[in-house]
Motif scaffolding. Structure first.
Motif, PDB file in Angstrom:
ATOM      1  N   GLY A 152      86.581  52.734 152.112  1.00 25.50           N
ATOM      2  CA  GLY A 152      87.192  53.747 152.963  1.00 25.50           C
ATOM      3  C   GLY A 152      88.672  53.475 153.175  1.00 25.50           C
ATOM      4  N   VAL A 153      89.052  52.197 153.136  1.00 23.31           N
ATOM      5  CA  VAL A 153      90.466  51.829 153.246  1.00 23.31           C
ATOM      6  C   VAL A 153      91.210  52.151 151.957  1.00 23.31           C
ATOM      7  N   LEU A 154      90.630  51.743 150.836  1.00 21.53           N
ATOM      8  CA  LEU A 154      91.294  51.941 149.546  1.00 21.53           C
ATOM      9  C   LEU A 154      91.327  53.411 149.143  1.00 21.53           C
ATOM     10  N   GLY A 155      90.263  54.132 149.478  1.00 21.41           N
ATOM     11  CA  GLY A 155      90.137  55.510 149.052  1.00 21.41           C
ATOM     12  C   GLY A 155      91.272  56.410 149.474  1.00 21.41           C
ATOM     13  N   PRO A 156      91.661  56.417 150.769  1.00 23.31           N
ATOM     14  CA  PRO A 156      92.752  57.300 151.171  1.00 23.31           C
ATOM     15  C   PRO A 156      94.060  57.023 150.438  1.00 23.31           C
ATOM     16  N   GLY A 157      94.382  55.748 150.237  1.00 27.05           N
ATOM     17  CA  GLY A 157      95.615  55.430 149.516  1.00 27.05           C
ATOM     18  C   GLY A 157      95.564  55.888 148.070  1.00 27.05           C
ATOM     19  N   ILE A 158      94.433  55.628 147.408  1.00 25.52           N
ATOM     20  CA  ILE A 158      94.270  56.069 146.022  1.00 25.52           C
ATOM     21  C   ILE A 158      94.293  57.591 145.941  1.00 25.52           C
ATOM     22  N   ALA A 159      93.622  58.244 146.904  1.00 22.81           N
ATOM     23  CA  ALA A 159      93.581  59.700 146.913  1.00 22.81           C
ATOM     24  C   ALA A 159      94.976  60.289 147.045  1.00 22.81           C
ATOM     25  N   SER A 257     102.951  63.480 157.198  1.00 17.18           N
ATOM     26  CA  SER A 257     102.336  64.000 155.978  1.00 17.18           C
ATOM     27  C   SER A 257     100.939  63.431 155.764  1.00 17.18           C
ATOM     28  N   SER A 258     100.315  63.862 154.676  1.00 22.02           N
ATOM     29  CA  SER A 258      98.992  63.360 154.329  1.00 22.02           C
ATOM     30  C   SER A 258      99.014  61.874 153.999  1.00 22.02           C
ATOM     31  N   VAL A 259     100.162  61.364 153.577  1.00 25.63           N
ATOM     32  CA  VAL A 259     100.280  59.932 153.288  1.00 25.63           C
ATOM     33  C   VAL A 259     100.069  59.124 154.568  1.00 25.63           C
ATOM     34  N   GLN A 260     100.720  59.539 155.654  1.00 26.74           N
ATOM     35  CA  GLN A 260     100.549  58.842 156.927  1.00 26.74           C
ATOM     36  C   GLN A 260      99.117  59.010 157.461  1.00 26.74           C
ATOM     37  N   TYR A 261      98.529  60.169 157.210  1.00 28.11           N
ATOM     38  CA  TYR A 261      97.128  60.345 157.584  1.00 28.11           C
ATOM     39  C   TYR A 261      96.252  59.327 156.858  1.00 28.11           C
ATOM     40  N   GLY A 262      96.531  59.108 155.570  1.00 23.58           N
ATOM     41  CA  GLY A 262      95.796  58.100 154.814  1.00 23.58           C
ATOM     42  C   GLY A 262      95.984  56.707 155.392  1.00 23.58           C
ATOM     43  N   TRP A 263      97.202  56.386 155.833  1.00 20.60           N
ATOM     44  CA  TRP A 263      97.451  55.079 156.451  1.00 20.60           C
ATOM     45  C   TRP A 263      96.595  54.886 157.707  1.00 20.60           C
ATOM     46  N   VAL A 264      96.581  55.913 158.553  1.00 22.18           N
ATOM     47  CA  VAL A 264      95.862  55.795 159.824  1.00 22.18           C
ATOM     48  C   VAL A 264      94.359  55.635 159.580  1.00 22.18           C
ATOM     49  N   MET A 265      93.799  56.459 158.696  1.00 26.35           N
ATOM     50  CA  MET A 265      92.383  56.331 158.400  1.00 26.35           C
ATOM     51  C   MET A 265      92.096  55.032 157.667  1.00 26.35           C
ATOM     52  N   SER A 301      87.783  52.219 174.401  1.00 28.58           N
ATOM     53  CA  SER A 301      89.087  51.748 174.882  1.00 28.58           C
ATOM     54  C   SER A 301      90.213  52.143 173.941  1.00 28.58           C
ATOM     55  N   ALA A 302      89.951  52.099 172.634  1.00 23.39           N
ATOM     56  CA  ALA A 302      90.985  52.455 171.663  1.00 23.39           C
ATOM     57  C   ALA A 302      91.351  53.932 171.754  1.00 23.39           C
ATOM     58  N   LEU A 303      90.381  54.754 172.116  1.00 21.28           N
ATOM     59  CA  LEU A 303      90.621  56.190 172.160  1.00 21.28           C
ATOM     60  C   LEU A 303      91.423  56.627 173.396  1.00 21.28           C
ATOM     61  N   LEU A 304      91.332  55.863 174.476  1.00 23.86           N
ATOM     62  CA  LEU A 304      91.938  56.269 175.752  1.00 23.86           C
ATOM     63  C   LEU A 304      93.428  56.595 175.653  1.00 23.86           C
ATOM     64  N   PRO A 305      94.276  55.717 175.065  1.00 21.92           N
ATOM     65  CA  PRO A 305      95.716  56.011 175.049  1.00 21.92           C
ATOM     66  C   PRO A 305      96.187  56.751 173.806  1.00 21.92           C
ATOM     67  N   ALA A 306      95.274  57.119 172.894  1.00 22.28           N
ATOM     68  CA  ALA A 306      95.686  57.588 171.568  1.00 22.28           C
ATOM     69  C   ALA A 306      96.475  58.891 171.596  1.00 22.28           C
ATOM     70  N   SER A 307      96.271  59.730 172.608  1.00 22.31           N
ATOM     71  CA  SER A 307      96.982  61.009 172.669  1.00 22.31           C
ATOM     72  C   SER A 307      98.448  60.866 173.053  1.00 22.31           C
ATOM     73  N   TYR A 308      98.865  59.652 173.409  1.00 24.88           N
ATOM     74  CA  TYR A 308     100.229  59.447 173.908  1.00 24.88           C
ATOM     75  C   TYR A 308     101.090  58.604 172.974  1.00 24.88           C
ATOM     76  N   VAL A 309     100.571  58.209 171.812  1.00 22.20           N
ATOM     77  CA  VAL A 309     101.270  57.212 170.997  1.00 22.20           C
ATOM     78  C   VAL A 309     101.761  57.817 169.684  1.00 22.20           C
ATOM     79  N   GLY A 310     102.667  57.082 169.041  1.00 21.79           N
ATOM     80  CA  GLY A 310     103.160  57.449 167.726  1.00 21.79           C
ATOM     81  C   GLY A 310     102.362  56.765 166.630  1.00 21.79           C
ATOM     82  N   LEU A 311     102.925  56.747 165.438  1.00 27.83           N
ATOM     83  CA  LEU A 311     102.198  56.274 164.268  1.00 27.83           C
ATOM     84  C   LEU A 311     101.813  54.795 164.360  1.00 27.83           C
ATOM     85  N   SER A 312     102.764  53.931 164.679  1.00 31.18           N
ATOM     86  CA  SER A 312     102.493  52.488 164.667  1.00 31.18           C
ATOM     87  C   SER A 312     101.417  52.083 165.665  1.00 31.18           C
TER      88      SER A 312
END
Length: 401
Positions: A152-159, A257-265, A301-312
């Protein structure tokens, strides 16, 4: 020594071949689901969350309706035949996705694809303890889960790379090819994959329904399995927010972009892979319920602040969420093998697969609604709902050991 312990199950030739088949098909499958998210955004734009939630709801609906019967078949018949047929059928169906031009076509193909996936996954899960034996199945399950997450990690980057050169739709053909290769690997296994009671004979339909009910009864009568299933409900509420709303948050709110989406997933998958390896190294039965609770807390806990943060920061949060999801799901799979005689494991895995995905039938539409009508704070709202259920489950269903 600890790392070699995790890979010891690969010394078993039957499991090594099954593991190779799983690895091959999952590599393409990772590409397909990222491609599906991008396809939904192409067809629906900012309403992609609604499309994704609808497609994923159909996916889990197929699981809920059919996987209990898959568990019964896995206890009766040769599991190798079931695994080969499901791979070949999915190979044919996935080949239609590059030609999709309307949302309803996405829905139809996703449902058809997961009709066969509903028969594949419980059969594969129940086959791991069958071929590895009592000593090695915790490591084999953890290794299988770690591989799923790693791909699942490798797939988004390859895709992302493939989509840049050949177009997003063509990546679906790669998945079709991997299903064919996986089917060949399983078909070349010597002998059969069959439990002792599974003999070819006609049985009345009443017997089939009785065996389906038996899987559910065994699942709910054991306090540890009942607690695990409830924790999976909590994780589904939080996890659906991630799967449905991340693409809109990245490409819509953050204007990336979709590239950053791949990074996050990918970060989600890295966290899940890390947790699966850690679980395989620990292998302590007495701590599995504690690990399950800790994993659920991490996801919420990880989901709680997610609506307020940037990419990193989102990368770090999704790493934590991925680790939590794996701790819950691998613990639940391993507990079934701990608590269930091997001749009943197929139907219990099938029942667990159905019930755990029934939770997602509720969670995906909720995530789609929050993504459409709570666009500014979808992750916060979802995490608060999950937190309420977490407290209820912990107080009401935690086994007293």
């Amino acid at each position: 020594m600890q790392v070699s312990k995790l890979f010891h199950s690969l010394h078993n030739p039957a499991f090594a071949r099954l593991y190779a088949a799983q690895t091959t098909s999952l590599l393409g499958d990772a590409l397909t689901w990222l491609g599906l998210a991008l396809l939904a955004f192409e067809l629906a734009g900012k309403d992609s969350a609604v499309v994704l939630s609808g497609a994923l709801t159909l996916r889990v609906t197929a699981f809920v309706l059919l996987s209990p019967f898959a568990g019964v078949l896995a206890d009766r018949f040769d599991r190798k035949t079931i695994l080969v047929i499901t791979h070949l059928a999915r190979m044919c169906i996935i080949s239609f996705l590059p030609f999709v031009s309307a949302v309803w076509q996405v829905y139809a193909i996703v449902f058809a694809l997961n009709v066969f996936n509903a028969f594949f996954t419980p059969t594969y899960q129940a086959t791991i303890p069958l071929v590895t034996g009592q000593q090695d199945y915790p490591q084999a399950i953890a290794l299988s889960s770690a591989t799923f997450q790693l791909l699942g990690v490798l797939g988004p980057g390859i895709a992302g790379v493939i989509a840049a050169f050949v177009g997003m739709r063509q990546i679906f053909f790669i998945d079709a090819l991997t299903f064919l290769i996986a089917a060949i690997l399983i078909a070349t296994l010597p002998g059969q994959l069959r439990v002792n009671q599974a003999i070819d004979q006609r049985r009345p339909s009443g017997k089939t329904w009785s065996e389906v009910r038996e899987g559910t009864n065994r699942l709910f009568s054991d306090c540890s399995l009942r607690y695990a299933l409830a924790m999976q409900f909590v994780v589904s509420i939080a996890g659906a927010q991630i799967l449905v709303n991340t693409v809109g948050y990245i490409q819509g709110t953050l204007q990336l972009s979709s590239v950053q989406y791949g990074w996050v997933m990918g970060a989600l998958g890295i966290g899940a892979t890390f947790a699966a390896f850690i679980f395989g190294l620990l292998d302590q039965k007495s701590k599995r319920l504690n690990l399950m609770f800790a994993g659920t807390v991490l996801v919420v806990s990880a989901l709680l602040p997610a609506s307020y943060v940037g990419l990193s920061p989102l990368l770090a949060l999704w790493f934590i969420a991925g680790a939590g999801q794996t701790l819950v799901n691998v613990s639940a799979q391993t507990l079934i093998a701990d608590c269930t005689p091997i001749k009943f494991q197929g139907r219990v895995y099938g029942a667990q697969f159905a019930w755990s995905h029934l939770w997602w039938v509720f969670a995906y539409p909720l995530a789609g609604w929050l993504g459409s009508y709570q666009k500014e704070l979808p992750f916060l709202s979802g995490s608060l709902i999950a937190l309420v259920f977490l407290v209820v489950v912990q107080l009401a269903l935690k086994p007293k050991l």
